[in-house]
Design a protein around this motif. Structure first.
Motif, mmCIF file in Angstrom:
data_model
loop_
_atom_site.group_PDB
_atom_site.id
_atom_site.type_symbol
_atom_site.label_atom_id
_atom_site.label_comp_id
_atom_site.label_asym_id
_atom_site.label_seq_id
_atom_site.Cartn_x
_atom_site.Cartn_y
_atom_site.Cartn_z
ATOM 1 N N UNK A 488 47.455 29.010 58.841
ATOM 2 C CA UNK A 488 48.785 29.141 58.258
ATOM 3 C C UNK A 488 49.698 28.149 58.977
ATOM 4 N N UNK A 489 50.528 27.499 58.212
ATOM 5 C CA UNK A 489 51.402 26.482 58.788
ATOM 6 C C UNK A 489 52.856 26.922 58.687
ATOM 7 N N UNK A 490 53.564 26.871 59.800
ATOM 8 C CA UNK A 490 55.015 27.078 59.804
ATOM 9 C C UNK A 490 55.666 25.714 59.995
ATOM 10 N N UNK A 491 56.680 25.425 59.179
ATOM 11 C CA UNK A 491 57.386 24.157 59.386
ATOM 12 C C UNK A 491 58.906 24.340 59.251
ATOM 13 N N UNK A 492 59.619 23.396 59.839
ATOM 14 C CA UNK A 492 61.029 23.230 59.507
ATOM 15 C C UNK A 492 61.162 21.841 58.894
ATOM 16 N N UNK A 493 62.139 21.679 57.986
ATOM 17 C CA UNK A 493 62.290 20.387 57.309
ATOM 18 C C UNK A 493 63.711 19.857 57.462
ATOM 19 N N UNK A 494 63.872 18.574 57.196
ATOM 20 C CA UNK A 494 65.205 17.960 57.270
ATOM 21 C C UNK A 494 66.126 18.628 56.263
ATOM 22 N N UNK A 495 67.410 18.797 56.615
ATOM 23 C CA UNK A 495 68.336 19.459 55.695
ATOM 24 C C UNK A 495 68.313 18.784 54.321
ATOM 25 N N UNK A 496 68.309 19.612 53.286
ATOM 26 C CA UNK A 496 68.375 19.083 51.930
ATOM 27 C C UNK A 496 67.039 18.597 51.380
ATOM 28 N N UNK A 497 65.971 18.701 52.163
ATOM 29 C CA UNK A 497 64.670 18.244 51.658
ATOM 30 C C UNK A 497 63.767 19.451 51.407
ATOM 31 N N UNK A 541 55.090 33.785 65.988
ATOM 32 C CA UNK A 541 54.732 33.355 64.628
ATOM 33 C C UNK A 541 53.560 34.174 64.090
ATOM 34 N N UNK A 542 52.596 34.463 64.964
ATOM 35 C CA UNK A 542 51.458 35.286 64.518
ATOM 36 C C UNK A 542 51.929 36.681 64.115
ATOM 37 N N UNK A 543 52.888 37.224 64.903
ATOM 38 C CA UNK A 543 53.428 38.548 64.563
ATOM 39 C C UNK A 543 54.194 38.458 63.246
#
Ligand code: OOB
Length: 556
Positions: A488-497, A541-543
């Motif tokens: 499973x992948x957690x990500x954050x992205x650039x604002x507005x994308x 994140x696992x929790x």
């Protein structure tokens, strides 16, 4: 005897090597010679079966030696490396043995590997040859091998099983019987590889970053095979079904294909553990022993519960390992499959633990066993490296006559995974019971164990960062009822994308990453939790994913 030091490998200290010899763990023989012994003893016995192909021991020995000489005639020499990417079949086995005879080192790639892994491994090992099937499940392995050869200078020879293009070498011709078995044997005996030389490169389960190569010498691997053959009670009468990818240490040598061939039993090879085909093979051949990862054991149990019948009557022992077998499933093995369960907690880096066939039920069903060798050393330690008492879980450290002291050409990884006095830290969190049996409680390495296939979180994260809009990425294990874990992948992205799972999967596919490593679930968040020292907090994140999964399954 002088100790062999191959460039890039870390030898055992000379005093210890001497002790391993004195105690008979290391027999100073090259791996190929054990099969010749069996062939002398049981020439007409069937050694290897795949579909309609049945190969006797004398034919196996003859083909092994003929192939070894043909590889040398192609210009390969001892200590050269060959990338081996073949499905479970007679070709895999004979080519591997031929390499052992010639001192050529096979690099044990998986059929699932693609350009990304194969190019990295070919370069790291400086392989001069690659052996591949032509096409499997619509994937053109030959075309990929040609692409690799055009960009990697060391890679000169392409051996293809099946329909080889005119410029490539037909593997089946290399593996054909020879006309001068006695001559070939004498010549190869005269130039046998040093027993301290690397016999093969196994791949590490990926503790950090890119895969690492594990050098296994003739001496240490022969002992791995012998030591694991005892608790599994391998004899001439053993009929072994190998359905897991044979390039994994477990089905190859614990005791696996090689252990059964050393003992004079019969090996049946199947390219997949799919229950209908596996059960039919067990019935047809009278299989007594097989090897499974927990997901496969579970599938076999479900299939047997559904179908009933007596197809497994001959099966005496089923080994299960590679990831944690849940106790509930363990308790079903004997009643449903009719075979004794042997749990195996092992690693390509060495140490193998097993339950013993005559252990009490609670040991067989709730522990992962104990070391196969009296010479295996184990410590369970806390974060500061202090030894912990039995019953307290901690990190496992190990040393021994078949646990190498370092990875190939990887000083940095070695500094992390090995202590200065040679203990290997596998990253598993283990509790030792007072009776010596180990229970794997978890791990402190950044890895996802997808049904026994290992995925390094770091390797996937670094690929995901190639997407410009991704600002932070964390690959973690999410629970899965069938495979145990999925990526499973957690990500954050650039604002507005926006970044989607399909986009990430597509990028990894185009990069040529093995399918089992491709993330199956994506969570996009505003911020990733961090620890006190500022690292991404994967425990949180696992929790979090467990909670999300629980609430979606409740909503259903
Ligand atoms: C086997 O070898 P690798 O190198 O693919 O993976 C080793 C890792 C171990 O460090 C541990 O994290 C995990 O796989 N593992 C298990 C396990 N067996 C392996 N975790 C829990 N329970 C088990 N029974 O996987 C391997 C090599 C030889 C024999 C068996 C397995």
């Amino acid at each position: 005897m002088t100790s062999h030091t191959s460039e890039g490998t870390v030898p055992w200290p000379a005093e210890l090597a001497a002790e391993f010899r004195r105690k008979g763990y290391w027999e100073d023989r090259a791996l190929g010679s054990y099969v010749l012994d069996t062939a002398d003893r049981l020439p007409d016995k069937v050694a290897l079966v795949e579909g309609d192909v049945r190969i006797t021991y004398s034919e196996l020995a003859n083909r092994m030696d003929a192939a070894a000489e043909r590889l040398l005639q192609l210009g390969l020499k001892a200590d050269d490396r060959i990338m081996l990417q073949l499905p479970n079949g007679w070709q895999f086995t004979i080519l591997t043995l031929a390499c052992f005879r010639a001192g050529i080192i096979p690099v044990m790639a998986l059929p699932a590997h693609r350009k990304y892994e194969l190019s990295f491994l070919t370069e790291l090992s400086e392989s001069r040859a690659i052996a591949v099937p032509d096409v499997i499940k619509d994937f053109d392995h030959q075309a990929l091998a040609e692409e690799l050869a055009s960009s990697i200078p060391s890679l000169e020879l392409i051996l293809v099983s099946g329909a080889a293009n005119p410029l490539n070498i037909r593997l089946e011709e290399i593996l054909a019987p020879g006309t001068d078995a006695a001559g070939a044997r004498a010549r190869l005996d005269a130039s046998a590889p040093s027993p301290d030389a690397p016999a093969l490169f196994l791949l590490s389960g990926g503790t950090t970053g890119l895969p690492k190569l594990i050098t296994r010498t003739h001496n240490d691997y022969a002992y791995n095979i012998k030591a694991t053959s005892l608790p599994t009670a391998v004899t001439e009468d053993t009929v072994y079904l190998g359905t897991l990818p044979a390039s994994h240490n477990f089905p190859l040598a614990c005791p696996g294909i090689l252990g059964i061939l050393f003992a004079g039993g019969r090996v049946i090879m199947l390219p997949s553990p799919e229950p209908r085909k596996a059960f039919a093979a067990i019935e047809r051949e009278g299989v007594t022993l097989s090897t499974a990862v927990p997901a496969v054991a579970q599938r076999w149990i479900e299939h047997q519960e559904e179908m009933g019948g007596n197809q497994l009557a001959s099966l005496q022992v089923i080994q299960v390992g590679g990831s944690r077998l849940p106790d509930e499933i363990a308790y079903k093995v004997k009643p449903v499959l009719g075979a004794t369960l042997q749990q195996v907690f092992g690693m390509a880096e060495g140490l193998i633990n097993t339950t013993r066939l005559d252990d009490p039920e609670d040991v067989i069903c709730t522990t992962q066993g104990r070391p196969v060798s009296e010479a295996d050393e184990i410590r369970i330690v806390d974060e500061a490296g202090n030894d912990l008492p039995d019953g307290t879980a901690g990190s496992i450290l190990t040393r021994g006559p078949y646990t190498p002291r370092g990875y190939y050409r990887a000083p940095e990884a070695n500094a992390r995974a090995f202590t200065p006095d040679g203990w290997y830290a596998s990253g598993d969190i283990v509790e030792r019971r007072p009776d010596g049996n180990l229970i794997v409680q978890g791990r402190d390495k950044d890895m996802i164990n997808r049904g026994g296939e290992k995925i390094s979180a770091e390797e996937i994260e670094s690929l995901v960062y190639r997407i410009e809009d991704v600002t932070m990425a964390a690959a973690i294990a999410m629970p899965d009822p069938v495979l145990g874990e999925k990526l499973c992948l957690y990500i954050t992205v650039k604002p507005g994308t926006e970044v989607t799972l399909a986009q990430i999967q597509d990028l990894l596919r185009r990069t040529g990453v093995a399918a089992f490593k491709i993330p199956e679930h994506l969570v996009v968040v505003d911020e990733l939790p961090t620890t006190k020292v500022g690292k991404i907090n994967k425990k949180d994140l696992r929790a979090d994913i467990a909670e999300r999964l629980a609430s979606t399954s409740q909503a259903k």
